[in-house]
Design a protein around this motif. Structure first.
Motif, PDB file in Angstrom:
ATOM      1  N   SER A 195      10.919 -32.547  20.869  1.00  0.00           N
ATOM      2  CA  SER A 195      11.299 -32.018  22.182  1.00  0.00           C
ATOM      3  C   SER A 195      12.003 -33.072  23.019  1.00  0.00           C
ATOM      4  O   SER A 195      12.999 -32.781  23.690  1.00  0.00           O
ATOM      5  N   MET A 196      11.497 -34.291  22.984  1.00  0.00           N
ATOM      6  CA  MET A 196      12.115 -35.374  23.767  1.00  0.00           C
ATOM      7  C   MET A 196      13.514 -35.700  23.247  1.00  0.00           C
ATOM      8  O   MET A 196      14.442 -35.937  24.039  1.00  0.00           O
ATOM      9  N   GLU A 198      15.573 -33.652  21.830  1.00  0.00           N
ATOM     10  CA  GLU A 198      16.470 -32.563  22.258  1.00  0.00           C
ATOM     11  C   GLU A 198      16.859 -32.719  23.728  1.00  0.00           C
ATOM     12  O   GLU A 198      18.032 -32.553  24.084  1.00  0.00           O
ATOM     13  N   ILE A 199      15.876 -33.055  24.568  1.00  0.00           N
ATOM     14  CA  ILE A 199      16.156 -33.192  25.995  1.00  0.00           C
ATOM     15  C   ILE A 199      17.000 -34.427  26.275  1.00  0.00           C
ATOM     16  O   ILE A 199      17.920 -34.399  27.103  1.00  0.00           O
ATOM     17  N   LYS A 202      20.753 -34.081  26.264  1.00  0.00           N
ATOM     18  CA  LYS A 202      21.385 -33.182  27.212  1.00  0.00           C
ATOM     19  C   LYS A 202      22.324 -33.944  28.152  1.00  0.00           C
ATOM     20  O   LYS A 202      22.177 -35.140  28.396  1.00  0.00           O
ATOM     21  N   ILE A 205      20.814 -35.661  31.363  1.00  0.00           N
ATOM     22  CA  ILE A 205      20.121 -36.921  31.110  1.00  0.00           C
ATOM     23  C   ILE A 205      21.132 -38.063  31.085  1.00  0.00           C
ATOM     24  O   ILE A 205      20.888 -39.142  31.665  1.00  0.00           O
ATOM     25  N   HIS A 222      12.456 -36.971  34.299  1.00  0.00           N
ATOM     26  CA  HIS A 222      13.423 -35.924  33.950  1.00  0.00           C
ATOM     27  C   HIS A 222      13.177 -35.348  32.551  1.00  0.00           C
ATOM     28  O   HIS A 222      13.053 -34.127  32.388  1.00  0.00           O
ATOM     29  N   ALA A 223      13.139 -36.225  31.540  1.00  0.00           N
ATOM     30  CA  ALA A 223      13.056 -35.732  30.159  1.00  0.00           C
ATOM     31  C   ALA A 223      11.681 -35.138  29.848  1.00  0.00           C
ATOM     32  O   ALA A 223      11.582 -34.020  29.320  1.00  0.00           O
ATOM     33  N   ASN A 226      10.932 -31.676  31.398  1.00  0.00           N
ATOM     34  CA  ASN A 226      11.632 -30.559  30.762  1.00  0.00           C
ATOM     35  C   ASN A 226      11.133 -30.297  29.344  1.00  0.00           C
ATOM     36  O   ASN A 226      11.269 -29.175  28.838  1.00  0.00           O
ATOM     37  N   ALA A 227      10.584 -31.333  28.712  1.00  0.00           N
ATOM     38  CA  ALA A 227      10.028 -31.141  27.367  1.00  0.00           C
ATOM     39  C   ALA A 227       8.588 -30.655  27.410  1.00  0.00           C
ATOM     40  O   ALA A 227       8.012 -30.320  26.372  1.00  0.00           O
ATOM     41  N   SER A 230       7.395 -27.184  25.676  1.00  0.00           N
ATOM     42  CA  SER A 230       7.177 -27.219  24.226  1.00  0.00           C
ATOM     43  C   SER A 230       5.904 -27.975  23.884  1.00  0.00           C
ATOM     44  O   SER A 230       5.164 -27.594  22.967  1.00  0.00           O
ATOM     45  N   ASP A 300       7.912 -24.258  34.659  1.00  0.00           N
ATOM     46  CA  ASP A 300       9.287 -23.756  34.554  1.00  0.00           C
ATOM     47  C   ASP A 300       9.392 -22.428  35.319  1.00  0.00           C
ATOM     48  O   ASP A 300       8.973 -21.386  34.815  1.00  0.00           O
TER      49      ASP A 300
END
Length: 306
Positions: A195-196, A198-199, A202, A205, A222-223, A226-227, A230, A300
């Motif tokens: 997950s990290m 993938e974020i 972005k 980031i 931030h990361a 958003n992770a 998951s 979220d």
């Protein structure tokens, strides 16, 4: 959010109803006579027959089913003729042990798995990443019963510094909690890393990094946030795995929990206790899933609006 929670509650009730039906019919088609098991080998046939009548086992299965469902709706959870106590009394004794062991194991797994996953993601392709993922692979591959025996031999027999029998104080939680948390921590670490990664790829980031924000601020503020959806998903799923996997662990460590209660009830053909034990485990899993879904909406807002 209220409609979302209500829909989950309705689904949960339907799942409980389905589990109650499946458990009842499966336990009644397996071979063996509960009356014989409860009466014991010394009982004469007349005593066994009287016990069978008192348990209602001489009635057709559809009558037993209707009686079982009526009792559940009335809140009558049944009675253990082997232990001479009601199912509610047994739950009061065994249920806290399962929940305390579940949460202590999950706490250890989260404290290990999340930092390891974050470290592996931020050090992608390095030796740290390789060691972390290799350790996770070992954790996923290692059977819990084998790990339990290894821990008992090392810390209970070779170096007797930790208790490995029953629940007596804080130290008695260590070995069973480590046994249960090992594979769960590996799963959390792998999911956190994925997950990290993938974020961190972005655009926003890279923009945050381009603005001069520190690495810690970018990673943790931030990361990671958003992770988190998951990560919470895998934590919620693993909570259910923990409760299901405690059957073996509780038996090995003689831990007074629902898993051991169900195993002992199966050996003694104490069907009502088995049925209630499985229903309570299912209910625990559904409640944890509901709490996980609520956390989604908090973390979220897009989920809440959908």
């Amino acid at each position: 959010m209220k409609k979302y929670i209500l829909s989950k509650l309705i689904i949960g009730v339907l799942i409980l109803f389905g589990v109650a039906n499946i458990t009842f019919f499966l336990l009644h088609i397996i071979p063996g006579d509960p009356a014989d098991a409860i009466a014991g080998p010394q009982a004469i046939s007349e005593d066994v027959e009287n016990l069978r009548k008192s348990l209602g086992l001489d009635r057709p299965i559809w009558e037993q089913y209707i009686s079982y469902m009526k009792n559940l709706l009335k809140g009558d959870l049944g009675y253990s003729y082997r232990n001479k106590m009601s199912a509610l009394e047994m739950l009061k004794y065994y249920w806290p042990g399962t929940m305390l062991l579940t949460f202590s194991s999950m706490l250890i797994a989260v404290l290990i798995g999340v930092p390891v996953g974050i470290l592996a993601a931020t050090k992608r392709g390095t030796l740290i990443d390789t060691i972390s993922m290799f350790s996770s692979f070992i954790g996923l591959s290692m059977p819990s019963f084998w790990l339990a025996l290894v821990l008992i031999i090392i810390f209970g027999v070779k170096f007797p510094i930790l208790p490995f029998w029953g629940r007596e104080g804080f130290s008695s939680y260590i070995l069973p909690s480590l046994t249960l948390s090992w594979g769960v921590a590996a799963n959390i670490a792998r999911m956190t890393r994925a997950s990290m990664l993938e974020i961190l790829s972005k655009e926003y980031i890279r923009t945050a990094c381009g603005k001069g924000l520190s690495e810690k601020r970018v990673v943790y503020l931030h990361a990671l946030r958003n992770a988190a959806v998951s990560i919470i998903t895998i934590i919620g799923l693993q909570m259910g795995t923990l409760m299901g996997g405690q059957v073996v662990t509780e038996t090995i460590f003689s831990w007074p929990g629902l898993g051991r209660m169900i195993v002992n009830a199966l050996y003694g053909r104490d069907l009502q206790i088995v049925q209630i034990g499985i229903l309570v485990l299912t209910l625990n899993f559904l409640i944890l899933n509901l709490l996980t879904d609520i956390c989604y909406g908090i973390l979220d807002p897009r989920i809440r609006f959908d």
